[in-house]
Design a protein around this motif. Structure first.
Motif, PDB file in Angstrom:
ATOM      1  N   LEU A 186      46.254 -79.172  -0.771  1.00  0.00           N
ATOM      2  CA  LEU A 186      45.295 -79.461  -1.843  1.00  0.00           C
ATOM      3  C   LEU A 186      44.940 -78.231  -2.662  1.00  0.00           C
ATOM      4  N   ARG A 228      36.938 -81.859   4.055  1.00  0.00           N
ATOM      5  CA  ARG A 228      37.601 -83.071   4.543  1.00  0.00           C
ATOM      6  C   ARG A 228      38.967 -82.738   5.136  1.00  0.00           C
ATOM      7  N   ALA A 229      39.688 -81.813   4.508  1.00  0.00           N
ATOM      8  CA  ALA A 229      41.007 -81.433   5.021  1.00  0.00           C
ATOM      9  C   ALA A 229      40.899 -80.777   6.391  1.00  0.00           C
ATOM     10  N   ALA A 265      47.199 -78.320   5.875  1.00  0.00           N
ATOM     11  CA  ALA A 265      46.322 -79.289   5.212  1.00  0.00           C
ATOM     12  C   ALA A 265      45.638 -78.682   3.997  1.00  0.00           C
ATOM     13  N   VAL A 266      45.193 -77.438   4.114  1.00  0.00           N
ATOM     14  CA  VAL A 266      44.552 -76.782   2.970  1.00  0.00           C
ATOM     15  C   VAL A 266      45.576 -76.490   1.875  1.00  0.00           C
ATOM     16  N   ALA A 316      36.355 -81.299  -0.585  1.00  0.00           N
ATOM     17  CA  ALA A 316      37.767 -81.605  -0.340  1.00  0.00           C
ATOM     18  C   ALA A 316      38.337 -80.678   0.733  1.00  0.00           C
TER      19      ALA A 316
END
Length: 415
Positions: free
Chosen positions: A305, A359-360, A301-302, A356
């Motif tokens: 982004l 959130r991830a 997930a990280v 961000a």
């Protein structure tokens, strides 16, 4: 007359303290005078933090003028005053004793590191706070409490964020001394790291992975082993680096600990030597802890982004921490993957990028490192810590005037 000095800033200069002064008592009587007369007070240690956890609307107090005592007895060591791990380690080694682990910087204080859950790495190694067997805390009334493992407050006191009072002494568990060989490797594929996290991070006593998320040539596996250089890294395609080592974009200039040779634990477990400036120095750090069993999904997930924060990032370090029973610990009752970010020293940019990342990591109930930059609100953090309400009860009982509660404590703990 108690001496004073200006408050200055944190180690990297990213936060300038708002406190009007730092009080420097020379003994416990003067410390009691400071705390009983204060309306708002926090403790300033070695300043290796990246937020306002140790700031105050009033004054700060430092133990730097109090006598330093390091007493080794059987399998325990008691430290009194402002003692760093760099100072305690050789004393232990001379007695044939050691700590179970160390952080990447030996420059940090024992009291500050244990109060915030600071850690090293290793799937079987809990954080530095887990070695605490007793603390001595002076409350806002000038009374000293010795809180050991039999005390009902121990789960709060061993990792207290400075919210209960001034920690004047800490007693740590030790073990027989041991030797460590460390080596750093390039060439291990990202998929091999995340597809078998248990193998990679459990292959040696302590393992760190450094990444910039998009350039595999600069990814680094740093393994610290009890029995010589680890063969498992080479089996994954790892190539030992030479004398020059680059931790992502961090400028490492003759400041890392020796690699490729065996040495005492305290000369190999930290990344950086005690006699040199650690890390980059001109930086901001953030760190989030996710369940080890969710590491692959969280890292994926990280990574998705990472392009959005690439211009701010110096390096990300991945480490593991074993579970403990301390109420505010980022590893409370769960083995965790620690996802650590070293950012360029750009406060506005970092604070804009962190939501961000948070959130991830939200689906994985991420907990922050208490001493580093984060924007998570109290309700998000405390929802992941089942004993946080019990901690708040202890804080109110031991400090009914709220002397040791600052803006950070109110914002992050809802106290």
């Amino acid at each position: 007359m108690i001496e004073t000095r200006s408050a200055g800033s944190t180690w990297s200069g990213n936060h300038r303290y708002r406190a009007t002064e730092v009080l420097l008592p020379a003994d416990l009587d003067e410390l009691a005078e400071v705390v009983t007369s204060a309306d708002s007070l926090r403790v300033q240690a070695t300043r290796h933090t990246f937020n306002d956890i140790a700031d105050s609307e009033g004054s700060l107090v430092s133990l730097e003028r109090l006598p330093v005592r390091i007493e080794v007895a059987a399998d325990r060591v008691r430290v009194e005053g402002l003692v760093t791990f760099a100072e305690i380690a050789p004393v232990l080694e001379a007695e044939g004793r050691a700590l179970h682990n160390l952080g990447s910087l030996p420059h940090i204080s024992v009291t500050g590191a244990t109060a915030t859950g600071t850690h090293g790495s290793g799937v079987r190694n809990a954080n530095l706070s887990s070695a605490v067997r007793a603390v001595e805390i002076m409350d806002a009334g000038g009374r000293t409490h010795r809180i050991d493992e039999t005390h009902e407050w121990f789960g709060a006191a061993a990792l207290s964020l400075g919210a209960l009072g001034v920690v004047t002494a800490v007693e740590l568990q030790t073990e027989p001394t041991y030797r460590v060989t460390q080596q750093a490797y390039t060439g291990v594929a990202w998929d091999d790291i995340v597809d078998d996290v248990e193998r990679v991070f459990g292959g040696s006593r302590s393992v760190s992975v450094f990444t910039t998320w998009g350039d595999p040539a600069h990814d680094l596996v740093w393994a610290k082993s009890d029995d010589g250089p680890p063969s498992w890294v080479e089996e994954l395609g790892g190539l030992a680096v030479g004398d020059e080592i680059h931790l992502g974009r961090i400028r490492t200039v003759d400041n890392t600990t020796p690699r490729g040779t065996s040495g005492p634990w305290h000369t190999r477990l930290p990344h950086f030597r005690a006699d040199a400036l650690p890390s980059d120095g001109d930086e901001i750090q953030s760190e989030y802890f996710v369940p080890l069993g969710s590491a692959r999904e969280a890292l994926t997930a990280v990574r998705a982004l990472a392009a959005g924060f690439d211009d701010l990032l110096l390096v990300t370090e991945l480490r593991t921490v074993a579970a403990d029973e301390l109420w505010l610990s980022p590893a409370y009752r769960r083995d965790v993957m620690a996802v650590h970010f070293t950012w360029r020293n750009d406060t506005d940019g970092v604070l804009a990028a962190l939501p961000a990342v948070e959130r991830a990591l939200a689906p994985f109930d991420a907990r922050p490192h208490w001493g580093k930059a984060f924007t998570l609100p109290a309700e998000r953090i405390l929802a992941t810590l089942p004993r946080s309400g019990d901690f708040a009860d202890v804080a109110r009982e031991i400090d009914p005037r709220g002397v040791f509660r600052n803006a950070y404590v109110r914002r992050s703990l809802g106290l």
